[in-house]
Enzyme design. Structure first.
Site, mmCIF file in Angstrom:
data_model
loop_
_atom_site.group_PDB
_atom_site.id
_atom_site.type_symbol
_atom_site.label_atom_id
_atom_site.label_comp_id
_atom_site.label_asym_id
_atom_site.label_seq_id
_atom_site.Cartn_x
_atom_site.Cartn_y
_atom_site.Cartn_z
ATOM 1 N N THR A 62 136.921 46.372 1.125
ATOM 2 C CA THR A 62 136.043 45.840 0.083
ATOM 3 C C THR A 62 135.629 44.424 0.479
ATOM 4 O O THR A 62 136.397 43.676 1.087
ATOM 5 C CB THR A 62 136.725 45.813 -1.299
ATOM 6 O OG1 THR A 62 137.785 44.860 -1.307
ATOM 7 C CG2 THR A 62 137.261 47.188 -1.660
ATOM 8 N N GLY A 63 134.392 44.061 0.127
ATOM 9 C CA GLY A 63 133.883 42.756 0.521
ATOM 10 C C GLY A 63 133.786 42.619 2.025
ATOM 11 O O GLY A 63 134.097 41.569 2.591
ATOM 12 N N GLY A 64 133.310 43.671 2.669
ATOM 13 C CA GLY A 64 133.303 43.694 4.139
ATOM 14 C C GLY A 64 132.031 43.198 4.795
ATOM 15 O O GLY A 64 131.900 43.309 6.011
ATOM 16 N N SER A 91 130.952 40.062 4.947
ATOM 17 C CA SER A 91 130.997 38.694 5.453
ATOM 18 C C SER A 91 132.441 38.236 5.605
ATOM 19 O O SER A 91 133.378 38.896 5.132
ATOM 20 C CB SER A 91 130.260 37.733 4.500
ATOM 21 O OG SER A 91 130.912 37.684 3.241
ATOM 22 N N GLY A 92 132.635 37.107 6.266
ATOM 23 C CA GLY A 92 133.927 36.451 6.347
ATOM 24 C C GLY A 92 135.058 37.304 6.880
ATOM 25 O O GLY A 92 134.923 38.010 7.883
ATOM 26 N N ILE A 93 136.194 37.244 6.206
ATOM 27 C CA ILE A 93 137.391 37.964 6.635
ATOM 28 C C ILE A 93 137.155 39.467 6.635
ATOM 29 O O ILE A 93 137.598 40.180 7.544
ATOM 30 C CB ILE A 93 138.585 37.586 5.735
ATOM 31 C CG1 ILE A 93 139.023 36.147 6.031
ATOM 32 C CG2 ILE A 93 139.759 38.554 5.929
ATOM 33 C CD1 ILE A 93 140.034 35.581 5.051
ATOM 34 N N GLY A 94 136.453 39.974 5.617
ATOM 35 C CA GLY A 94 136.170 41.407 5.563
ATOM 36 C C GLY A 94 135.358 41.884 6.749
ATOM 37 O O GLY A 94 135.643 42.936 7.342
ATOM 38 N N SER A 103 146.332 34.707 -1.111
ATOM 39 C CA SER A 103 146.049 33.338 -0.691
ATOM 40 C C SER A 103 147.349 32.577 -0.572
ATOM 41 O O SER A 103 148.324 32.884 -1.272
ATOM 42 C CB SER A 103 145.134 32.658 -1.720
ATOM 43 O OG SER A 103 145.090 31.255 -1.514
ATOM 44 N N TYR A 136 142.520 30.517 -9.999
ATOM 45 C CA TYR A 136 142.490 31.213 -8.713
ATOM 46 C C TYR A 136 143.912 31.542 -8.251
ATOM 47 O O TYR A 136 144.219 32.696 -7.895
ATOM 48 C CB TYR A 136 141.780 30.348 -7.673
ATOM 49 C CG TYR A 136 141.716 30.961 -6.299
ATOM 50 C CD1 TYR A 136 140.859 32.033 -6.030
ATOM 51 C CD2 TYR A 136 142.511 30.477 -5.259
ATOM 52 C CE1 TYR A 136 140.807 32.600 -4.759
ATOM 53 C CE2 TYR A 136 142.452 31.037 -3.993
ATOM 54 C CZ TYR A 136 141.605 32.099 -3.750
ATOM 55 O OH TYR A 136 141.546 32.668 -2.495
#
Length: 247
Positions: free
Chosen positions: A12-14, A16-19, A135, A148
């Site tokens: 999920t959230g793939g 950009s960034g870490i994904g 995190s 957060y």
């Protein structure tokens, strides 16, 4: 080496960034990869670059999550690795945190993670691996991070309970807990360049390894935890990837 040949990986959230980095890592090791994102243009661009399947879905929306699980079932009928990565962050003192910020972070980071796992449990193969992105804030008390950090801590506790509930099917559940990582999310915090620079310098001064992490650092840890040949005896654990900041 194609360690994940014939394996289906959902991230999920793939887009950009870490994904994105994790999707690239799994793809390079032979996996069939499905990524999600809520920005259609960014999702399509990432899917094309990575040569993976992209599915439009907002992790804060339960109907989107249910639809995603149904589409993956129709497409692959199983999931071997589920990386629940999508998240959002705002930083403000408790006194000035808005209800909208609170709701957005809670809906995406905790509620979304919970129901993504719930909806994908029937699709998970016996022996599958589930990895949550949390995190290093779960081990810290940084001013401005209350909502957060609390939300990510809730995800960490969810992961440990899920590890017990899913153990009879040999499904392992772990978390990766990054510290400061160079991704485009940093630019979404609403901070000006001078503030970001000052914040980075302050963090580096406290960090034993004195460097900012990369998305690829996290991606390699996720792949390690997903590989039954290297981590078959690891479940309910959390892995800090933060240069020692939380020590």
């Amino acid at each position: 080496m194609e360690k994940f040949k014939d394996k289906v990986v959902v991230i999920t959230g793939g887009n950009s960034g870490i994904g994105y980095a994790t999707a690239k890592e799994f793809k390079s090791q032979g996996a069939t990869v499905v990524i999600t994102g809520k920005r259609e243009d960014a999702l399509q661009k990432a899917a094309q670059e990575l040569q993976v399947t992209g599915k439009l879905a907002d992790q804060a929306n339960l109907q989107d999550i249910k639809k995603l699980a149904g589409e993956v079932r129709a497409l692959q009928n199983k999931v071997d690795v589920l990386f629940i990565n999508a998240g959002v962050a705002f930083f403000a003192p408790i006194e000035y945190t808005t209800e909208e910020q609170f709701d957005t972070m809670t809906d995406v980071n905790f509620k979304g993670s919970f129901f993504t796992l719930q909806q994908f449990i029937p699709l998970l193969s016996d022996g599958a691996s589930v990895i949550f992105l949390t995190s290093n804030s779960t081990a810290m008390t940084m001013p401005g991070s209350s909502v957060y950090a609390a939300g990510k801590s809730a995800v960490g506790h969810l992961a440990r309970i899920a590890a017990k509930e899913l153990a009879p099917r040999k499904i392992r559940v772990n978390t990766v807990n990054p510290g400061p990582t160079q991704t485009e999310m940093i630019g979404k915090f609403g901070l000006d360049e001078a503030t970001l620079k000052g914040m980075t310098e302050s963090i580096l001064a406290q960090m034993p390894l004195a460097k900012i992490g990369t998305a690829e650092d996290v991606a390699k840890m996720v792949a390690y935890l997903a590989d039954n040949s290297t981590s078959s005896f690891i479940t309910g654990a959390e892995f800090f990837i933060d240069g020692g900041l939380a020590v």
